[in-house]
Design a protein around this motif. Structure first.
Motif, PDB file in Angstrom:
ATOM      1  N   VAL A  23     -74.636  65.120  28.008  1.00 20.21           N
ATOM      2  CA  VAL A  23     -73.788  64.632  26.879  1.00 20.21           C
ATOM      3  C   VAL A  23     -73.029  66.071  26.896  1.00 20.21           C
ATOM      4  CG1 VAL A  23     -74.696  63.086  25.171  1.00 20.21           C
ATOM      5  CG2 VAL A  23     -75.314  65.809  25.168  1.00 20.21           C
ATOM      6  N   ARG A  24     -73.003  66.717  28.562  1.00 22.16           N
ATOM      7  CA  ARG A  24     -71.763  68.208  28.826  1.00 22.16           C
ATOM      8  C   ARG A  24     -70.842  68.153  28.334  1.00 22.16           C
ATOM      9  NH1 ARG A  24     -75.468  71.419  32.239  1.00 22.16           N
ATOM     10  NH2 ARG A  24     -75.572  69.845  33.000  1.00 22.16           N
ATOM     11  N   THR A  25     -70.236  68.444  28.855  1.00 24.62           N
ATOM     12  CA  THR A  25     -68.427  68.464  29.815  1.00 24.62           C
ATOM     13  C   THR A  25     -69.041  68.453  30.775  1.00 24.62           C
ATOM     14  OG1 THR A  25     -68.801  70.846  29.538  1.00 24.62           O
ATOM     15  CG2 THR A  25     -67.818  69.925  26.969  1.00 24.62           C
ATOM     16  N   GLU A  26     -67.524  68.260  31.671  1.00 19.11           N
ATOM     17  CA  GLU A  26     -67.587  68.056  32.958  1.00 19.11           C
ATOM     18  C   GLU A  26     -67.912  69.165  33.144  1.00 19.11           C
ATOM     19  OE1 GLU A  26     -63.892  67.579  35.922  1.00 19.11           O
ATOM     20  OE2 GLU A  26     -64.169  65.879  34.560  1.00 19.11           O
ATOM     21  N   GLU A  27     -67.027  70.383  32.917  1.00 17.38           N
ATOM     22  CA  GLU A  27     -67.398  72.191  33.301  1.00 17.38           C
ATOM     23  C   GLU A  27     -68.260  71.808  33.263  1.00 17.38           C
ATOM     24  OE1 GLU A  27     -64.863  70.822  30.922  1.00 17.38           O
ATOM     25  OE2 GLU A  27     -63.428  70.865  31.818  1.00 17.38           O
ATOM     26  N   ILE A  40     -71.485  61.624  29.386  1.00 19.27           N
ATOM     27  CA  ILE A  40     -70.861  61.581  29.418  1.00 19.27           C
ATOM     28  C   ILE A  40     -70.656  62.101  28.112  1.00 19.27           C
ATOM     29  CG2 ILE A  40     -70.364  59.282  27.294  1.00 19.27           C
ATOM     30  CD1 ILE A  40     -72.254  57.570  28.241  1.00 19.27           C
ATOM     31  N   ASP A  41     -69.594  62.783  28.131  1.00 19.23           N
ATOM     32  CA  ASP A  41     -68.964  63.854  27.186  1.00 19.23           C
ATOM     33  C   ASP A  41     -69.243  63.810  25.912  1.00 19.23           C
ATOM     34  OD1 ASP A  41     -68.247  66.251  25.616  1.00 19.23           O
ATOM     35  OD2 ASP A  41     -66.725  66.468  27.596  1.00 19.23           O
ATOM     36  N   ILE A  42     -70.129  64.306  25.536  1.00 21.25           N
ATOM     37  CA  ILE A  42     -70.131  63.803  23.613  1.00 21.25           C
ATOM     38  C   ILE A  42     -68.686  65.112  22.951  1.00 21.25           C
ATOM     39  CG2 ILE A  42     -71.123  65.982  22.680  1.00 21.25           C
ATOM     40  CD1 ILE A  42     -72.587  64.451  21.371  1.00 21.25           C
ATOM     41  N   TYR A  43     -67.983  65.645  23.108  1.00 25.86           N
ATOM     42  CA  TYR A  43     -67.102  65.696  22.979  1.00 25.86           C
ATOM     43  C   TYR A  43     -65.501  65.168  22.820  1.00 25.86           C
ATOM     44  CZ  TYR A  43     -68.711  70.326  22.033  1.00 25.86           C
ATOM     45  OH  TYR A  43     -69.499  71.786  21.902  1.00 25.86           O
ATOM     46  N   GLN A  44     -65.822  63.974  23.390  1.00 29.33           N
ATOM     47  CA  GLN A  44     -64.860  62.698  24.236  1.00 29.33           C
ATOM     48  C   GLN A  44     -64.494  61.957  22.366  1.00 29.33           C
ATOM     49  OE1 GLN A  44     -65.678  61.228  27.786  1.00 29.33           O
ATOM     50  NE2 GLN A  44     -64.209  62.221  28.454  1.00 29.33           N
TER      51      GLN A  44
END
Length: 105
Positions: A23-27, A40-44
């Protein structure tokens, strides 16, 4: 449910119905991922919820982030959405000493 790395790996390896969820960012993922992980980025926000809703809720999800805090929140969200089994990796990717691959692999 929070699991230590040993418990998480042991349970995942013997689970024929398991999916690894990052669930981390792409970066953050560009620094490496656990093999076979789906990101799947939780920040989305709502996009994160929509992508979770598209997953098979009968599978067992092994969830991780950088340190274990976001993935713990993600597991709680998943439980609220009707997922029966979401397992958080305590210590996250920072404490991971298993195999790491690049996201393109």
């Amino acid at each position: 449910m929070n699991l230590t790395q040993f418990e998480w790996v042991f349970q995942m390896e013997s689970d024929g119905n398991g999916v690894i969820l990052d669930v981390r960012t792409e970066e953050e993922c560009n620094d490496g991922i656990i093999p076979n992980a789906i990101n799947i980025d939780i920040y989305q926000g709502q996009v994160f919820i929509d992508k979770l809703e598209a997953l098979d809720k009968t599978k067992n999800y092994y969830v991780y982030c950088r340190s274990g805090a976001r993935s713990e929140k993600a597991c709680a969200v998943m439980n609220n959405l009707g997922f029966k089994n979401a397992f958080n990796l305590l210590g996250g990717f920072l404490d991971w000493d298993g195999e790491v691959v690049s996201p393109e692999d």
